[in-house]
Write a protein that holds these residues in place. Sequence first.
Motif, PDB file in Angstrom:
ATOM      1  N   GLY A  64      -6.637  -4.693   0.554  1.00 25.13           N
ATOM      2  CA  GLY A  64      -5.491  -4.543   1.442  1.00 25.13           C
ATOM      3  C   GLY A  64      -5.287  -3.104   1.879  1.00 25.13           C
ATOM      4  O   GLY A  64      -5.789  -2.159   1.257  1.00 25.13           O
ATOM      5  N   ALA A  65      -4.508  -2.932   2.933  1.00 28.60           N
ATOM      6  CA  ALA A  65      -4.276  -1.598   3.486  1.00 28.60           C
ATOM      7  C   ALA A  65      -3.583  -0.688   2.479  1.00 28.60           C
ATOM      8  O   ALA A  65      -3.928   0.493   2.344  1.00 28.60           O
ATOM      9  CB  ALA A  65      -3.450  -1.705   4.765  1.00 28.60           C
ATOM     10  N   ALA A  66      -2.598  -1.228   1.747  1.00 25.06           N
ATOM     11  CA  ALA A  66      -1.878  -0.408   0.763  1.00 25.06           C
ATOM     12  C   ALA A  66      -2.805   0.013  -0.370  1.00 25.06           C
ATOM     13  O   ALA A  66      -2.765   1.163  -0.834  1.00 25.06           O
ATOM     14  CB  ALA A  66      -0.682  -1.180   0.218  1.00 25.06           C
ATOM     15  N   THR A  67      -3.647  -0.904  -0.817  1.00 22.26           N
ATOM     16  CA  THR A  67      -4.606  -0.583  -1.878  1.00 22.26           C
ATOM     17  C   THR A  67      -5.574   0.495  -1.412  1.00 22.26           C
ATOM     18  O   THR A  67      -5.896   1.430  -2.158  1.00 22.26           O
ATOM     19  CB  THR A  67      -5.379  -1.845  -2.294  1.00 22.26           C
ATOM     20  N   TYR A  68      -6.029   0.368  -0.187  1.00 23.86           N
ATOM     21  CA  TYR A  68      -6.947   1.373   0.352  1.00 23.86           C
ATOM     22  C   TYR A  68      -6.291   2.753   0.380  1.00 23.86           C
ATOM     23  O   TYR A  68      -6.893   3.750  -0.047  1.00 23.86           O
ATOM     24  CB  TYR A  68      -7.395   0.977   1.756  1.00 23.86           C
ATOM     25  N   ARG A  69      -5.058   2.820   0.856  1.00 25.45           N
ATOM     26  CA  ARG A  69      -4.377   4.116   0.937  1.00 25.45           C
ATOM     27  C   ARG A  69      -4.210   4.736  -0.450  1.00 25.45           C
ATOM     28  O   ARG A  69      -4.411   5.947  -0.635  1.00 25.45           O
ATOM     29  CB  ARG A  69      -3.015   3.952   1.617  1.00 25.45           C
ATOM     30  N   LYS A  70      -3.860   3.920  -1.433  1.00 27.89           N
ATOM     31  CA  LYS A  70      -3.697   4.436  -2.796  1.00 27.89           C
ATOM     32  C   LYS A  70      -5.034   4.899  -3.372  1.00 27.89           C
ATOM     33  O   LYS A  70      -5.095   5.905  -4.092  1.00 27.89           O
ATOM     34  CB  LYS A  70      -3.076   3.355  -3.684  1.00 27.89           C
ATOM     35  N   ASP A 116     -11.778   0.722   4.203  1.00 25.11           N
ATOM     36  CA  ASP A 116     -10.744   0.500   5.215  1.00 25.11           C
ATOM     37  C   ASP A 116     -11.087  -0.741   6.034  1.00 25.11           C
ATOM     38  O   ASP A 116     -12.024  -0.738   6.828  1.00 25.11           O
ATOM     39  CB  ASP A 116     -10.643   1.724   6.129  1.00 25.11           C
ATOM     40  N   LEU A 127      -4.767   0.362 -10.491  1.00 27.39           N
ATOM     41  CA  LEU A 127      -4.819  -0.105  -9.107  1.00 27.39           C
ATOM     42  C   LEU A 127      -5.505  -1.468  -9.007  1.00 27.39           C
ATOM     43  O   LEU A 127      -5.151  -2.299  -8.171  1.00 27.39           O
ATOM     44  CB  LEU A 127      -5.563   0.929  -8.257  1.00 27.39           C
TER      45      LEU A 127
END
Length: 390
Positions: free
Chosen positions: A291-297, A285, A339
Motif C-alpha cells: 500500500g501507499a502508506a506502507t511504501y512511504r513508511k 511504489d 512494518l
Amino acid sequence: MPIRKQTAPPRPLTVGDVVAAPSRELGEWTAAQIVRLDAGSQTAAVLELDWSGPEPSSAADLGDVAPLRLTHHSWNGGLSFCNKEWVLPRSHKVVGAMPLLHDKPSNCWASGWHLGDQLARQRRWDSGVREDPVATWKAEYTGDTLNELLSRRTPPRPEIEHLTIRDIDSLDCARLVQCFPGVSWLRLHGRLGTLSGAGELNRLGSLRRIGIAELFGMTEQDRLRPQHVPELEWLDLYSVPAAYASAMRSTWRPEIPAGTYVSVLRARKPEWVAENRSNPLRDWDGREHIGAATYRKAVAQYRTTREAILHVLAEEPADVWSARMEEVGRAYGEAFNKLDRRPGFIETVEREELFDALDHIVKEAEALQGRALKDVGDSLISGLESVRDW
C-alpha cells in the motif's frame, strides 16, 4: 467512465482452435491448441503441438497431430502447456479447430507465446544435442558496454534480431538503430537512466516486441507509430515518463484487436524521478501488495537508516563502527518487523531488496570514504539477522 472488463479475447479465439505461427527457432511454422479461456485473468491455456512445417492453411494440414511432451533437460514427459495472455499475436493465425487433445487446466503461467521454442529444444535433445546452440542473432549488453561499442563507430550489425540492454544510465537511440537496424525484439532496462532520441526507434521496421523499463527523457513525440512499426505485437512499458506512457497507450490500444499486446505500468512524473533517483526501494511504489502508506513508511525508514550509517562513519571513531553498525542493523530489522506485522508484505523479493538497500548505502559510504567498508556491511547484516522475522 470505467473501462468495461473484456469477456472475450480481442482477436477472436475459441476453445479448440488451432493456432499456427512462424518460429524463428525452427525456421518453419508450428502450431498449438487453445484448451481454455479465462476472462477473469484474460489468459488462454495454450497446448503446444508436436508439429512443424510449411505455413498451414487449415488444421487438416497438420495431419494426425499430438501434443508436445517434453523430456529435455529436467522435464519428465509433461505437456508443453501454459497459460498466456489472451491477445493472439498478430503474426499468429487461427487455421481451424479440432477436438480437444487435453482438457485439464494448466498450472504454468508465462509471458509471451514463443511457440516453437520448446519444440526446437526437444528435437535437439532427441537427436543427442544437450546444449543449446549459440544464437548469433541474439546480443546482450550493459549500457556502459554498448556505449563504448557505439563510440568506436562499429559497423552495422544487421544480423542481430534480439537485443537486450541492461543497466542503462544513458543511451542514444539514433546510434542504437544505426548499429542494429534489423532488431525485431528489443529490451531496454535502465537505472532511472536517460533514453534520448527515442523516436528513432520508429526506424526499426521489423520490430515485433519491445520492453522499456526505468528509463526517462522520452516525450509524447517519441512514441512508436503503427505505420512505421506495423509488425509490433508486444509493447511493455514500466516506469517511464507519464506523457510518453499516455501517448503510447492511446496510440497502441486501437491495435490490440489486430494482435498487439499492450502493458503500460507505473507512469512517472518528473518530480517522482527527482525524488527517487537514489531510492533503492522505489520499485515498491505501486507494487500490487504494498500500500501507499506502507511504501512511504518503508522509504522513510530507509532514509533514517542511511542517515544513521553516514553519520557514524563521518562523526564517530573507527573503533566503535562495528558495534554502532550492529545497532543500526538491529534498528533497521526491528522497524521492518513492525512494518510487516499487519500487512505481511515482505516476501522473498522484498527481503532481498531490503538487504540490497543496505548494500546500496554501504557502497555510497565507500565512495565517500574512498575505501572498502566490508566490515561495516558485515556488522549491519549481523545486527539485522539477529532480530529480523521476515
